[in-house]
Design an enzyme around this catalytic site. Sequence first.
Site: not given
Length: 251
Positions: A140, A153
């Site tokens: 990501s 995250y």
Amino acid sequence: MANEVSGRLADRVCVVTGAASGIGRATALRFAREGARVVATDVDAERLGTLGDGMVTVVGDVSRDEDARRMIATAVERFGRLDVLVANAGVIPLLDVTEATGSDFDEVMAVDGRGMFLTCKYAIEAMRLTGGGAIVCTSSVSGVAGQARQAVYGPAKFVATGLTKHLAVEWAAHGIRVNAVAPGTIETERVAAVRGEPGGPAYLDTVARAHPMARFGRPEEVASAILFLASDESSFVTGAVLPVDGGYLAQ
């Protein structure tokens, strides 16, 4: 471009984790159109079952050793080998460090970190027996740069980025390439859910403006990048983390 079909994965045996929705689902469907024999895995049995005929499905949790092993073993048992793994399964809570608990951190690390490690481990064990293969991990932009409300995250996606680079070096001589995509914000079911949460629309508006292209990506756009990294078109590419982020990381 995202819907072009060229048969780039004809007869390749591929495992896609987290395939019931979002990027994983788009990737599994794209791989099947490209001629791959796909083993699609997820914890969501109901949605996994809607992928359509011809797709082998395995219901399981990548964070559980026996489930991760079974996902890879299913491909080898059904088709005799494994050519491609897309290590995509993950959970995406939006929490700052004061909101998050130790249990939140452990849960995300179990799926996004340990789960990726386990599926890569068993994929490599299978691939080295047949002369190589390609692994694509879903990292990501949060695994490359800092973002607000990504206290649990983001660190897990730094694990994905680091695992990609270390495994790429470790297994290059065995013909196993390991790369990653680093998506920006993508129009998935998770993003749709945020729109219904308190403060969600304002938060997403701010995030959209942070992307120079001023929009979120589509799962199919990420699937196209994953296809490139999984195919022979990227045969001299390993250890790369490819942004698919509308320019977010270029700033």
